[in-house]
Design an enzyme around this catalytic site. Structure first.
Site, PDB file in Angstrom:
ATOM      1  N   GLU A 204      -4.897  -2.236   3.279  1.00 16.19           N
ATOM      2  CA  GLU A 204      -5.416  -3.330   4.288  1.00 16.19           C
ATOM      3  C   GLU A 204      -7.242  -4.046   3.653  1.00 16.19           C
ATOM      4  O   GLU A 204      -7.620  -3.851   2.703  1.00 16.19           O
ATOM      5  CB  GLU A 204      -5.906  -2.358   5.173  1.00 16.19           C
ATOM      6  N   ASP A 280      -1.582  -5.989  10.049  1.00 16.75           N
ATOM      7  CA  ASP A 280      -1.734  -6.095  12.190  1.00 16.75           C
ATOM      8  C   ASP A 280      -0.803  -7.030  12.007  1.00 16.75           C
ATOM      9  O   ASP A 280      -1.165  -9.028  12.767  1.00 16.75           O
ATOM     10  CB  ASP A 280      -3.167  -7.245  12.095  1.00 16.75           C
TER      11      ASP A 280
HETATM   12  O1  AHR Z   1      -4.123  -5.641   3.116  1.00 13.57           O
HETATM   13  C1  AHR Z   1      -3.272  -7.595   3.685  1.00 13.57           C
HETATM   14  C2  AHR Z   1      -3.582  -8.026   5.066  1.00 13.57           C
HETATM   15  O2  AHR Z   1      -4.890  -8.151   5.489  1.00 13.57           O
HETATM   16  C3  AHR Z   1      -2.438  -6.767   6.453  1.00 13.57           C
HETATM   17  O3  AHR Z   1      -1.610  -6.496   6.037  1.00 13.57           O
HETATM   18  C4  AHR Z   1      -3.342  -6.967   7.625  1.00 13.57           C
HETATM   19  O4  AHR Z   1      -3.526  -6.088   8.341  1.00 13.57           O
HETATM   20  C5  AHR Z   1      -4.050  -8.431   7.030  1.00 13.57           C
HETATM   21  O5  AHR Z   1      -3.911  -9.105   7.479  1.00 13.57           O
END
Ligand code: AHR
Length: 481
Positions: A204, A280
């Site tokens: 994340e 996300d």
């Molecule tokens: O960590 C990379 C990305 O960042 C994740 O998959 C996403 O939730 C956020 O945009």
């Protein structure tokens, strides 16, 4: 023993086991995945041919004959019910109805296992699966392991072709709230050696290739046609491992402490499961998933090495993406529409636009050239095809925003993939249907005399299901010139 039998023997049992290609327990004989066909929206569960065996691809092919099918469910074989279904909208909305992500074509990733045909899940950008009610997955700083067998030649540099543990909200809830395998060449956060693709961990707000949050040369570019990828995590310990799923052993590309960035130690895992997307619901990534699992506990390297040996023994091999009437490299062809309205029309171009036009032997030489195409090896996948304009050598039919266009080859990976098409026996029962390699739910279609890559039903007017199979079926004749 199959992968999940091996993990169980090490005290790190699978709590999610997803494989459209085969059973991941030697005793498993339940459904592997579900497909839905467009002709009547009926669904079929595809199971292994025998307990512990390869998927019954013939059952799918019979069910999907003369129509198109999508993979609607990837069943969890572990018994706890962590099935993957069409991902709902998160912070980012998907392209399908109500902001859902798209479902994968059932035929985008044919493969064979010890000579038996099966299908992987081909994730085009916009495609995603998720389970926001998963159980028994790692929460907080609890340990987990994951492996996935992927197509190391199918990737891109967008966020994020992931498999693993993420937020049930579909929102980015902060550093350390995910722990998944990532595969691709996205270098916005971390990167490894060379140009990629790399196996990284999506934790994340960052793809991590090792201790440094940016570049770690110890994480190699890895692009085996069948790649085994591993990410696992425990309190202040995590690892990236990988290898060739067809041969040899796994290597450890990193094993050590958590990134020295706030939020990753301890971790705050939330326990949803996703495939093909970011936490996300970022859905720009692409890749192909054949099988993968998540475990309770941090598996030992010895257990993972035994799983790798089982994957090698499963005998993954590439099989043809093409069927139906044969095309000859270097020949000049035309594409005749088959819909009753339009059989005098041929796929043509006017400038950069692809359309259908009425063409016959008395047409002008310019129009004949505009409706004639030279068959080339697929720029993005050589066993499929690209179609070079006889009127504008160096320019090829490609898709852009799902419309067909005639553009000069700019040498990019995106152009090559957009210009690659895999013909198959015609959906209406005659001729050929010309499937997009990179968006295999989509086919050459004429709609109001304009050329698109269309799905069989969908959110755009040119995806309308009515007349789809006829509009997407073409007679391939010799070119006019
Ligand atoms: O960590 C990379 C990305 O960042 C994740 O998959 C996403 O939730 C956020 O945009």
């Amino acid at each position: 023993a199959a992968p999940c039998d091996i993990y169980a023997s090490g005290g790190t049992p699978c709590i999610a086991a997803h494989g459209t290609t085969r059973a991941l327990y030697s005793s498993y004989e339940g459904p592997l995945y579900q497909v839905k066909r467009a002709s009547d929206n009926a669904v079929l569960d595809v199971s292994p041919l025998a307990a512990g065996g390869v998927a019954d691809a013939d059952a799918q092919d019979n069910f999907c004959a003369s129509t198109t099918c999508l993979i609607t469910v990837i069943y969890d074989q572990s018994g706890v019910g962590n099935h993957l279904t069409q991902a709902p909208p998160g912070y980012f909305h998907g392209p399908d109805v109500d902001g859902y992500d798209n479902l994968a074509s059932a035929i985008g990733a044919p493969v064979s296992l010890n000579g038996r045909r099966a299908y992987g899940a081909f994730v085009a950008p916009g495609t995603g699966y998720r389970n926001n009610n998963a159980v028994e997955t790692a929460i907080g700083d609890e340990p987990q392991g994951m492996y996935a067998v992927l197509d190391g030649t199918h990737y891109n540099d967008a966020c994020c072709f992931d498999y693993g543990n993420a937020e049930p909200s579909g929102l980015d809830t902060g550093n350390g709230h995910m722990e998944t395998i990532y595969f691709g060449s996205c270098s916005w956060w971390g990167s490894g050696d060379g140009e990629g693709p790399w196996i990284m961990a999506d934790l994340e707000n960052g793809l991590f290739s090792g201790l440094s949050p940016s570049n770690n040369p110890g994480d190699p570019t890895i692009s085996h046609r069948f790649t085994t990828s591993i990410v696992k995590g425990a309190p202040n310990l995590w690892a990236i491992r990988g290898g060739n799923a067809k041969d040899g052993k796994l290597s450890t590309f990193f094993e050590g402490e958590r990134p020295s960035v706030d939020g990753y130690n301890p971790m705050s895992k939330e326990g949803a499961i996703l495939l093909g997307i970011g936490g996300d619901n970022s859905n720009g990534g692409q890749g192909t998933f054949y099988e993968g699992v998540m475990t309770d506990g941090y598996p030992s390297a010895e257990i993972e090495d035994a799983v790798q040996a089982d994957i090698v023994a499963a005998g993954y091999a590439e099989i043809s993406l093409v069927n139906g009437p044969e095309l000859t490299l270097g020949s000049s062809i035309s594409f005749q529409a088959t819909t009753a309205c339009c059989t005098a029309r041929y796929l043509s171009h006017t400038g950069a636009s692809i359309n259908t036009q009425v063409v016959d032997s008395s047409s002008s030489i310019d129009l004949k050239k505009q409706a004639s195409w030279t068959v080339r090896a697929g720029l993005g996948k050589s066993e499929c095809f690209s179609f070079e304009s006889n009127n504008s050598p160096g320019s090829f039919i490609r898709h852009a925003n799902f419309a067909l266009a005639l553009n000069a080859d700019d040498g990019s990976k995106l152009f090559a993939e957009d210009a690659t098409f895999c013909p198959q026996a015609g959906l209406s029962g005659q001729g050929s249907s010309i499937r997009s390699w990179s968006h295999p739910t989509r086919y050459f279609r004429h709609f109001k005399d304009v050329g698109y890559i269309s799905s069989n039903g969908g959110v755009h007017d040119w995806d309308a299901a009515g007349a789809f199979t006829d509009d997407a079926t073409w007679i391939v004749n010799a070119g006019f010139v």
